[in-house]
Design a protein around this motif. Structure first.
Motif, PDB file in Angstrom:
ATOM      1  N   VAL A 169      10.289   1.906  -6.982  1.00 13.79           N
ATOM      2  CA  VAL A 169       8.948   1.818  -6.375  1.00 13.79           C
ATOM      3  C   VAL A 169       8.164   0.659  -6.983  1.00 13.79           C
ATOM      4  N   ALA A 170       8.295   0.485  -8.319  1.00 15.48           N
ATOM      5  CA  ALA A 170       7.576  -0.604  -8.989  1.00 15.48           C
ATOM      6  C   ALA A 170       8.059  -1.973  -8.507  1.00 15.48           C
ATOM      7  N   VAL A 171       9.382  -2.121  -8.302  1.00 19.91           N
ATOM      8  CA  VAL A 171       9.921  -3.400  -7.826  1.00 19.91           C
ATOM      9  C   VAL A 171       9.428  -3.711  -6.424  1.00 19.91           C
ATOM     10  N   VAL A 172       9.465  -2.721  -5.543  1.00 20.72           N
ATOM     11  CA  VAL A 172       8.958  -2.920  -4.170  1.00 20.72           C
ATOM     12  C   VAL A 172       7.489  -3.308  -4.201  1.00 20.72           C
ATOM     13  N   LEU A 173       6.711  -2.616  -5.060  1.00 23.61           N
ATOM     14  CA  LEU A 173       5.287  -2.922  -5.178  1.00 23.61           C
ATOM     15  C   LEU A 173       5.066  -4.355  -5.666  1.00 23.61           C
ATOM     16  N   ALA A 174       5.873  -4.783  -6.647  1.00 22.22           N
ATOM     17  CA  ALA A 174       5.723  -6.137  -7.197  1.00 22.22           C
ATOM     18  C   ALA A 174       6.035  -7.197  -6.143  1.00 22.22           C
ATOM     19  N   LEU A 175       7.156  -7.031  -5.433  1.00 20.08           N
ATOM     20  CA  LEU A 175       7.547  -8.022  -4.425  1.00 20.08           C
ATOM     21  C   LEU A 175       6.553  -8.071  -3.268  1.00 20.08           C
ATOM     22  N   SER A 227       0.828  -1.208   0.000  1.00 18.71           N
ATOM     23  CA  SER A 227       0.000   0.000   0.000  1.00 18.71           C
ATOM     24  C   SER A 227       0.864   1.260   0.000  1.00 18.71           C
ATOM     25  N   VAL A 228       1.935   1.241   0.797  1.00 19.24           N
ATOM     26  CA  VAL A 228       2.845   2.408   0.816  1.00 19.24           C
ATOM     27  C   VAL A 228       3.481   2.597  -0.562  1.00 19.24           C
ATOM     28  N   ALA A 229       3.879   1.467  -1.197  1.00 18.94           N
ATOM     29  CA  ALA A 229       4.480   1.574  -2.535  1.00 18.94           C
ATOM     30  C   ALA A 229       3.469   2.114  -3.546  1.00 18.94           C
ATOM     31  N   THR A 230       2.226   1.672  -3.433  1.00 17.23           N
ATOM     32  CA  THR A 230       1.187   2.162  -4.347  1.00 17.23           C
ATOM     33  C   THR A 230       0.980   3.656  -4.181  1.00 17.23           C
ATOM     34  N   LEU A 231       0.940   4.098  -2.926  1.00 15.43           N
ATOM     35  CA  LEU A 231       0.709   5.527  -2.670  1.00 15.43           C
ATOM     36  C   LEU A 231       1.947   6.366  -2.983  1.00 15.43           C
ATOM     37  N   SER A 232       3.111   5.725  -3.050  1.00 15.01           N
ATOM     38  CA  SER A 232       4.340   6.458  -3.393  1.00 15.01           C
ATOM     39  C   SER A 232       4.487   6.643  -4.899  1.00 15.01           C
ATOM     40  N   PHE A 233       3.792   5.823  -5.661  1.00 16.80           N
ATOM     41  CA  PHE A 233       3.955   5.850  -7.116  1.00 16.80           C
ATOM     42  C   PHE A 233       3.579   7.200  -7.726  1.00 16.80           C
ATOM     43  N   PRO A 234       2.420   7.796  -7.378  1.00 14.27           N
ATOM     44  CA  PRO A 234       2.099   9.124  -7.955  1.00 14.27           C
ATOM     45  C   PRO A 234       3.114  10.194  -7.589  1.00 14.27           C
ATOM     46  N   ALA A 235       3.645  10.110  -6.347  1.00 11.36           N
ATOM     47  CA  ALA A 235       4.649  11.104  -5.951  1.00 11.36           C
ATOM     48  C   ALA A 235       5.903  10.959  -6.805  1.00 11.36           C
ATOM     49  N   ALA A 236       6.279   9.707  -7.119  1.00 12.13           N
ATOM     50  CA  ALA A 236       7.433   9.471  -7.989  1.00 12.13           C
ATOM     51  C   ALA A 236       7.165   9.998  -9.397  1.00 12.13           C
ATOM     52  N   VAL A 237       5.932   9.861  -9.860  1.00 12.62           N
ATOM     53  CA  VAL A 237       5.569  10.386 -11.175  1.00 12.62           C
ATOM     54  C   VAL A 237       5.671  11.907 -11.194  1.00 12.62           C
ATOM     55  N   LYS A 238       5.249  12.553 -10.091  1.00 13.93           N
ATOM     56  CA  LYS A 238       5.360  14.016 -10.000  1.00 13.93           C
ATOM     57  C   LYS A 238       6.825  14.455 -10.097  1.00 13.93           C
ATOM     58  N   GLN A 249       0.153  13.948 -10.452  1.00 11.61           N
ATOM     59  CA  GLN A 249       0.077  13.276  -9.154  1.00 11.61           C
ATOM     60  C   GLN A 249      -1.363  13.197  -8.678  1.00 11.61           C
ATOM     61  N   PHE A 250      -2.087  14.312  -8.814  1.00 10.91           N
ATOM     62  CA  PHE A 250      -3.484  14.344  -8.373  1.00 10.91           C
ATOM     63  C   PHE A 250      -4.325  13.352  -9.168  1.00 10.91           C
ATOM     64  N   VAL A 251      -4.077  13.285 -10.502  1.00 14.77           N
ATOM     65  CA  VAL A 251      -4.824  12.355 -11.344  1.00 14.77           C
ATOM     66  C   VAL A 251      -4.607  10.915 -10.889  1.00 14.77           C
ATOM     67  N   LEU A 252      -3.353  10.561 -10.632  1.00 17.77           N
ATOM     68  CA  LEU A 252      -3.054   9.177 -10.228  1.00 17.77           C
ATOM     69  C   LEU A 252      -3.681   8.852  -8.879  1.00 17.77           C
ATOM     70  N   TYR A 253      -3.569   9.806  -7.935  1.00 16.55           N
ATOM     71  CA  TYR A 253      -4.199   9.543  -6.625  1.00 16.55           C
ATOM     72  C   TYR A 253      -5.716   9.421  -6.762  1.00 16.55           C
ATOM     73  N   ALA A 254      -6.284  10.244  -7.637  1.00 23.28           N
ATOM     74  CA  ALA A 254      -7.735  10.154  -7.846  1.00 23.28           C
ATOM     75  C   ALA A 254      -8.117   8.817  -8.471  1.00 23.28           C
ATOM     76  N   LEU A 255      -7.302   8.370  -9.448  1.00 21.80           N
ATOM     77  CA  LEU A 255      -7.577   7.071 -10.086  1.00 21.80           C
ATOM     78  C   LEU A 255      -7.411   5.928  -9.095  1.00 21.80           C
ATOM     79  N   ILE A 256      -6.356   6.000  -8.282  1.00 20.54           N
ATOM     80  CA  ILE A 256      -6.140   4.939  -7.286  1.00 20.54           C
ATOM     81  C   ILE A 256      -7.288   4.912  -6.283  1.00 20.54           C
ATOM     82  N   GLY A 257      -7.654   6.115  -5.796  1.00 22.99           N
ATOM     83  CA  GLY A 257      -8.758   6.162  -4.840  1.00 22.99           C
ATOM     84  C   GLY A 257     -10.068   5.719  -5.450  1.00 22.99           C
ATOM     85  N   GLY A 258     -10.351   6.182  -6.677  1.00 26.30           N
ATOM     86  CA  GLY A 258     -11.600   5.785  -7.343  1.00 26.30           C
ATOM     87  C   GLY A 258     -11.640   4.303  -7.646  1.00 26.30           C
ATOM     88  N   GLY A 259     -10.511   3.771  -8.135  1.00 28.41           N
ATOM     89  CA  GLY A 259     -10.461   2.334  -8.397  1.00 28.41           C
ATOM     90  C   GLY A 259     -10.649   1.511  -7.137  1.00 28.41           C
TER      91      GLY A 259
END
Length: 601
Positions: free
Chosen positions: A90-96, A54-65, A302-312
């Motif tokens: 971040v993607a590797v941590v999320l995958a593992l 979950s932390v890796a998922t929430l870190s992904f938009p910040a990395a994109v920013k 970043q906002f778009v990704l967080y919105a998509l993650i939250g909406g999904g």
């Protein structure tokens, strides 16, 4: 019960109408918690991996920013490399973490459901005869299988998705406010509106899920009953009839499921439409902010990704809610079985039998009504004293209560009044297992298991040696035909002993009783299925076995009656006469009539 007498309560039909559906609230799933807590190691490992994912998922938009604003904006190749390396990390941590989460939660689901099935099965086989008289076996199998599979999905998937989605929704909302409080406020308005159809549809989904599972259980029950009586079906050429019945049950189950699925689809579609509609509206406003220079492109990304993650995640919660409604129905059905309490209870402080057990039996003013027929007494003011080592033949018309005597001795039921004693000890003061170890039963229709001949005989005494087992088979005149089987004593007998003739099945059951070597024997005309030659051999074996043992025989043949020490004539739950064959014939009463019709052909 052993005999075919009508004093055995009838079993309900597999096609009997199901009970009215009852609401199974999500609270019923709380009953799963103790089973989850028995796997604390897996549960904690799952929580840890879920937290990292979950932390890796929430870190992904910040990395994109960072990638957009610092990588692209700076124009430096080194900066681009650094931001993309961060993104890949971040993607590797999320995958593992996701792989670990899947492994731990899936294994947790398997173990929890196995533990639940183990407990449910152990509970079912300890429930008394009254419960099994009024419950269809196919229904029980359905709850052990289909309903348990729903719970496997809950623990192994839905629970993980629900918690992960909840964490990401909360995290996304926090990060949305960090990114742009004004846009986040607009987004927050859409969430209650999106959750509204889920709440409104919950009640209907719960009821529909329970009804759907009941219809599936009905179809399974029908199939189980028909397959168990397939020879009768084929002998009457009723394959088309049974096929049409099963197809009708399946059609009803599918139609019920269709209504449930339609309701789930509407709830899911409504929730997702509202969620992403709100997100689109918010992003429209954000695009104008970027165009006006009030927000950077990276912040909007970043906002778009967080919105998509939250909406999904909210959409996933809507689907999980539907699954939880189905699972609540399954757990509600399983919970009903676990809440069943046997009416025949072991005493808190069991009394010991005197050693050695002599086998003296007393029925003292016993009155018993089957729960399914409370207005008709199966035994009425019944008194019987059987002396140690005595052989007593029970005779009487169908429904006289002969099989009920066996049932009460084995404590399949308890009498409403009166007392039953073994060696002067009230049966209700004995531990049930201890009581039944003192009694060997040979029913008229033997029950064999789909295992080897040796295993079926050893069921009488599990710790018996091979030599003892073979000696029992020899005493029952079963050793000869067993050795002629393809694998001898290791030959698999098939379901219900289908590979053996009726006489061979009976001799296996007699060998089981011989091996048990109990002081009390209950014989429901144990030689009735044998040919004349086998009957003579087995009868002599039984006579040797009966020496020094108390024996009650439900008699259907004159030879059995003549060799009994005493004949007890029963009618409508009472003893109407007793004595020897000659004495009872001389009285010219019910026994004389039965003898002319049944014993003397």
């Amino acid at each position: 019960m052993p005999s075919q007498d009508s004093d055995v309560p009838p079993r309900p039909s597999a096609t009997a109408p199901a009970d009215a559906p009852r609401k199974a609230p999500l609270g019923s799933l709380r009953a799963l918690w103790p089973f989850v807590m028995r796997q604390k190691g897996l549960f904690l490992a799952w929580l840890l991996s879920l937290g990292v994912a979950s932390v890796a998922t929430l870190s992904f938009p910040a990395a994109v920013k960072q990638m957009i604003d610092q990588g692209f904006g700076s124009g430096s190749g080194e900066s681009i490399d650094r931001t993309f390396l961060l993104l890949f990390g971040v993607a590797v941590v999320l995958a593992l973490a996701s792989a670990a989460r899947f492994y731990f939660v899936s294994l947790l689901g398997e173990r929890v459901v196995a533990d639940l099935r183990r407990r449910l099965y152990a509970h079912l086989i300890t429930l008394d005869a009254d419960f099994h008289d009024r419950t269809r076996s196919g229904e029980l199998v359905s709850r052990l299988s289909a309903d348990s599979e729903l719970l496997r999905s809950v623990v192994g998937s839905s629970m993980s998705v629900a918690l992960r989605s909840t964490v990401t929704v909360i995290g996304s909302m926090v990060m949305l406010f960090v990114s742009n409080p004004r846009l986040a406020g607009f987004a927050l308005i859409g969430i209650p509106v999106a959750v509204l159809p889920i709440i409104l549809g919950a009640r209907r989904l719960s009821k529909a899920s329970r009804v759907s599972q009941d219809r599936v259980a009905d179809a399974n029950t029908l199939a189980s009953e028909t397959l168990g009586a397939v020879r009768t079906v084929q002998a009457h050429a009723r394959e088309p009839y049974e096929r049409s019945r099963f197809e009708a049950a399946l059609a009803l189950a599918v139609d019920t499921a269709r209504r449930r699925i339609r309701s789930q689809s509407f709830v899911t579609a409504g929730a997702i439409t509202l969620i992403f509609g709100a997100i689109t509206l918010v992003l429209w406003s954000g695009a104008h902010d970027v165009n006006a220079g009030r927000m950077s492109a990276g912040t909007l990304g970043q906002f778009v990704l967080y919105a998509l993650i939250g909406g999904g995640s909210i959409g996933a919660l809507a689907e999980v809610w539907n699954e939880l409604q189905r699972a609540a129905g399954g757990m509600g059905r399983i919970g009903e079985l676990l809440d069943e309490a046997p009416r025949v209870l072991a005493p808190a402080a069991p009394q010991a039998l005197p050693a050695p057990v002599r086998g003296e039996i007393r029925f003292e003013q016993v009155v018993f009504h089957y729960p399914s027929r409370p207005d008709v007494p199966a035994l009425d003011d019944f008194d019987l004293h059987v002396r140690p080592g005595e052989t007593v033949a029970l005779v009487g018309p169908s429904g006289a209560g002969k099989s009920t005597v066996f049932s009460l001795l084995l404590r399949f039921y308890d009498a409403q009044s009166g007392t039953l004693r073994l060696d002067a000890v009230d049966l209700r003061q004995l531990e049930i297992g201890t009581l039944r170890e003192q009694i060997a039963l040979v029913p008229q229709q033997p029950t064999l298991f789909a295992s080897s001949a040796a295993d079926n005989i050893r069921y009488g005494r599990l710790e018996a040696t091979d030599n003892e087992l073979q000696a029992a088979a020899q005493a029952a005149e079963a050793d000869g035909f067993i050795r002629e089987l393809p694998d001898g004593y290791d030959t698999q007998l098939g379901e219900r002993g289908a590979r053996l003739s009726g006489g061979q099945q009976q001799r296996i059951a007699i060998a089981r009783a011989v091996l048990k070597d109990a002081p009390v024997l209950l014989l429901d005309e144990a030689t009735s299925a044998l040919d004349a030659q086998s009957e003579r051999a087995v009868q002599s074996a039984l006579e040797r076995l009966m020496e020094g043992r108390t024996t009650l025989v439900i008699a259907h043949r004159l030879s059995t009656v003549l060799k009994a020490d005493r004949i007890v004539v029963m009618d409508r739950g009472r003893i109407v006469a007793q004595g020897t064959h000659a004495e009872l014939i001389a009285q010219d009463g019910l026994y004389a009539e039965l003898a002319r019709l049944q014993f003397i052909d």
